[in-house]
Write an enzyme that holds these catalytic residues in place. Structure first.
Site, short mmCIF file in Angstrom:
data_model
loop_
_atom_site.label_atom_id
_atom_site.label_comp_id
_atom_site.label_asym_id
_atom_site.label_seq_id
_atom_site.Cartn_x
_atom_site.Cartn_y
_atom_site.Cartn_z
CG ASP A 35 -1.64 1.26 1.51
OD1 ASP A 35 -1.64 2.15 0.63
OD2 ASP A 35 -2.21 1.39 2.61
CB CYS A 36 2.63 2.90 -2.74
SG CYS A 36 3.31 1.29 -3.16
N GLY A 37 1.42 4.82 0.06
CA GLY A 37 0.81 6.11 0.39
C GLY A 37 1.74 7.25 0.02
CB SER A 59 4.29 9.67 4.32
OG SER A 59 3.62 10.90 4.28
CG PHE A 60 5.53 6.06 5.94
CD1 PHE A 60 6.89 5.96 6.23
CD2 PHE A 60 4.80 7.07 6.56
CE1 PHE A 60 7.50 6.85 7.12
CE2 PHE A 60 5.40 7.96 7.44
CZ PHE A 60 6.75 7.84 7.72
CE LYS A 120 0.65 2.76 4.33
NZ LYS A 120 0.99 4.17 3.92
CG LEU A 154 -6.72 3.60 -7.22
CD1 LEU A 154 -5.53 3.15 -8.06
CD2 LEU A 154 -7.93 2.70 -7.49
CG ASP A 155 -5.42 6.05 -0.38
OD1 ASP A 155 -6.18 6.65 -1.18
OD2 ASP A 155 -4.67 6.65 0.41
CG ASP A 160 -6.73 6.15 5.42
OD1 ASP A 160 -5.76 6.42 6.14
OD2 ASP A 160 -6.65 5.36 4.45
N1 LIG Z 1 5.92 2.24 11.73
C1 LIG Z 1 5.61 3.46 11.29
N2 LIG Z 1 6.44 4.10 10.43
C2 LIG Z 1 6.14 5.32 9.98
N3 LIG Z 1 5.04 6.01 10.35
C3 LIG Z 1 4.18 5.44 11.18
C4 LIG Z 1 4.41 4.13 11.69
N4 LIG Z 1 3.37 3.83 12.48
C5 LIG Z 1 2.54 4.88 12.50
N5 LIG Z 1 3.04 5.88 11.74
C6 LIG Z 1 2.36 7.15 11.53
O1 LIG Z 1 1.68 7.02 10.30
C7 LIG Z 1 1.54 8.28 9.68
C8 LIG Z 1 1.45 8.06 8.19
O2 LIG Z 1 0.31 7.25 7.95
P1 LIG Z 1 0.16 6.39 6.64
O3 LIG Z 1 -1.21 5.80 6.69
O4 LIG Z 1 1.32 5.45 6.49
O5 LIG Z 1 0.25 7.55 5.56
P2 LIG Z 1 0.36 7.50 3.98
O6 LIG Z 1 -0.54 6.35 3.53
O7 LIG Z 1 -0.14 8.83 3.54
O8 LIG Z 1 1.78 7.26 3.59
C9 LIG Z 1 2.73 9.11 10.13
O9 LIG Z 1 2.31 10.41 10.48
C10 LIG Z 1 3.23 8.39 11.38
O10 LIG Z 1 3.00 9.17 12.54
C1 LIG Z 2 -6.54 11.82 -0.48
C2 LIG Z 2 -5.18 11.16 -0.64
C3 LIG Z 2 -4.14 12.23 -0.84
C4 LIG Z 2 -4.87 10.37 0.64
O1 LIG Z 2 -3.56 9.88 0.54
P1 LIG Z 2 -2.71 9.36 1.78
O2 LIG Z 2 -2.87 10.29 2.92
O3 LIG Z 2 -3.28 8.00 2.14
O4 LIG Z 2 -1.28 9.25 1.32
C5 LIG Z 2 -5.20 10.15 -1.83
O5 LIG Z 2 -6.28 9.27 -1.68
C6 LIG Z 2 -5.30 10.85 -3.16
O6 LIG Z 2 -4.34 11.31 -3.71
N1 LIG Z 2 -6.54 10.93 -3.71
C7 LIG Z 2 -6.80 11.56 -5.00
C8 LIG Z 2 -7.73 12.73 -4.83
C9 LIG Z 2 -9.13 12.31 -4.41
O7 LIG Z 2 -9.32 11.24 -3.78
O8 LIG Z 2 -10.05 13.09 -4.69
K LIG Z 3 -3.03 5.70 2.95
#
Ligand SMILES: Nc1ncnc2c1ncn2[C@@H]1O[C@H](COP(=O)(O)OP(=O)(O)O)[C@@H](O)[C@H]1O
Ligand SMILES: CC(C)(COP(=O)(O)O)[C@@H](O)C(=O)NCCC(=O)O
Ligand SMILES: [K+]
Length: 250
Positions: free
Chosen positions: A6-8, A10-11, A13, A101-102, A123
């Site tokens: 799951d490529c967000g 920031s991170f 998963k 997509l997430d 989320d």
């Molecule tokens: N093991 C971890 N590594 C990094 N961040 C984590 C971890 N566990 C919880 N977090 C928290 O998760 C947040 C990012 O959430 P995440 O759902 O991974 O975001 P995204 O999907 O946008 O990349 C960060 O602000 C951090 O505080």
């Molecule tokens: C809203 C989001 C930025 C959330 O991303 P995340 O915080 O999980 O990294 C992502 O779902 C996204 O880029 N969506 C496209 C725009 C929309 O859903 O309208």
């Molecule tokens: K996410």
């Protein structure tokens, strides 16, 4: 074994599933493509057969990750794609391809787990999102706000005197009494914003559905709103639940 990603924003998963038992063999969170590969290579008796992934990153970034996994493990990779309708849920966006997509996968997972109930999916990641799915599967739409990392960083970068380190930030969140230091004031203030967001979304859901709905909370920062919605189901792997539905492996 199946590699799920799951490529967000920031991170990444990741988790590795045993293909037969469906059990999680190993899982984690990494901040780069290379960190993912390094982490996977230290898993004893890893034998990946497939990979499925969801990404909200650019096509270039996602393509680079796919290329890297193909080179390292030589396995087929399937990516979650936007859909108008899937597993009984109808995408409510005017342009269904624009919905993150997430968010879509978390909705599929939530609607499936709610077993016929309407659902509110929250989320807490880089951004915070709320999505409303009615009991008949219609996605009513949702909301997007800055998440904890964005709120905190905006304050740090747009003020002169808000500066503090990660350790102080973590300590500050042990309570929600009014802050007596900058770090406490900011960290607790932003955390209360997230809690306020949860309460507002619950109000909206009640206005739509009375008490007949299930609340799901997911995302890396889900614990920041712990207790704000006692009735909520905290499902850290909700996106992965939806990913398995959207990308079944035959
Ligand atoms: N093991 C971890 N590594 C990094 N961040 C984590 C971890 N566990 C919880 N977090 C928290 O998760 C947040 C990012 O959430 P995440 O759902 O991974 O975001 P995204 O999907 O946008 O990349 C960060 O602000 C951090 O505080
Ligand atoms: C809203 C989001 C930025 C959330 O991303 P995340 O915080 O999980 O990294 C992502 O779902 C996204 O880029 N969506 C496209 C725009 C929309 O859903 O309208
Ligand atoms: K996410």
């Amino acid at each position: 074994m199946i590699l799920e990603l799951d490529c967000g924003n920031s991170f990444i998963k990741w988790r590795v599933l045993d293909a037969l038992a469906g059990e999680v063999v190993s899982e984690g969170v990494v901040d780069s493509n290379q960190a993912l590969i390094d982490r996977l290579h230290i898993i004893k008796s890893l034998s990946l057969r497939n990979c499925r992934l969801v990404s909200v990153r650019t096509n270039e970034e996602t393509g680079a990750l796919i290329g890297l996994i193909e080179r390292e493990f030589n396995i087929p990779i399937v990516c979650a794609k936007p859909a108008r309708e899937m597993s009984g849920v109808r995408n409510g966006y005017e342009d269904y391809e624009r919905l993150g997509l997430d968010r879509w996968l978390a909705m599929l997972g939530g609607f499936h787990l709610a077993a016929g109930d309407a659902c509110l999916v929250l989320d807490f990641g880089t951004a915070v999102t709320a999505d409303f799915v009615a009991a008949d599967g219609e996605h009513l739409g949702g909301f997007i706000c800055p998440g904890m990392p964005l709120m905190r960083n905006q304050l740090r970068t747009h003020t002169r005197k808000i500066r503090y380190g990660d350790e102080a930030a973590e300590r500050a969140l042990s309570s929600h009494v009014p802050g007596r230091t900058t770090v406490e004031a900011v960290e607790r203030g932003c955390s209360l914003m997230l809690r306020g967001f949860v309460l507002t979304q619950l109000e909206l859901a009640r206005a739509h559905w009375g008490e007949d709905f299930t609340v799901f909370i997911t995302g890396g920062d889900a614990e920041l709103v712990d207790g704000a919605a006692p009735e909520a189901r905290i499902v850290p792997d909700l996106v992965f639940v939806g990913l398995a539905m959207a990308c079944p492996l035959s």
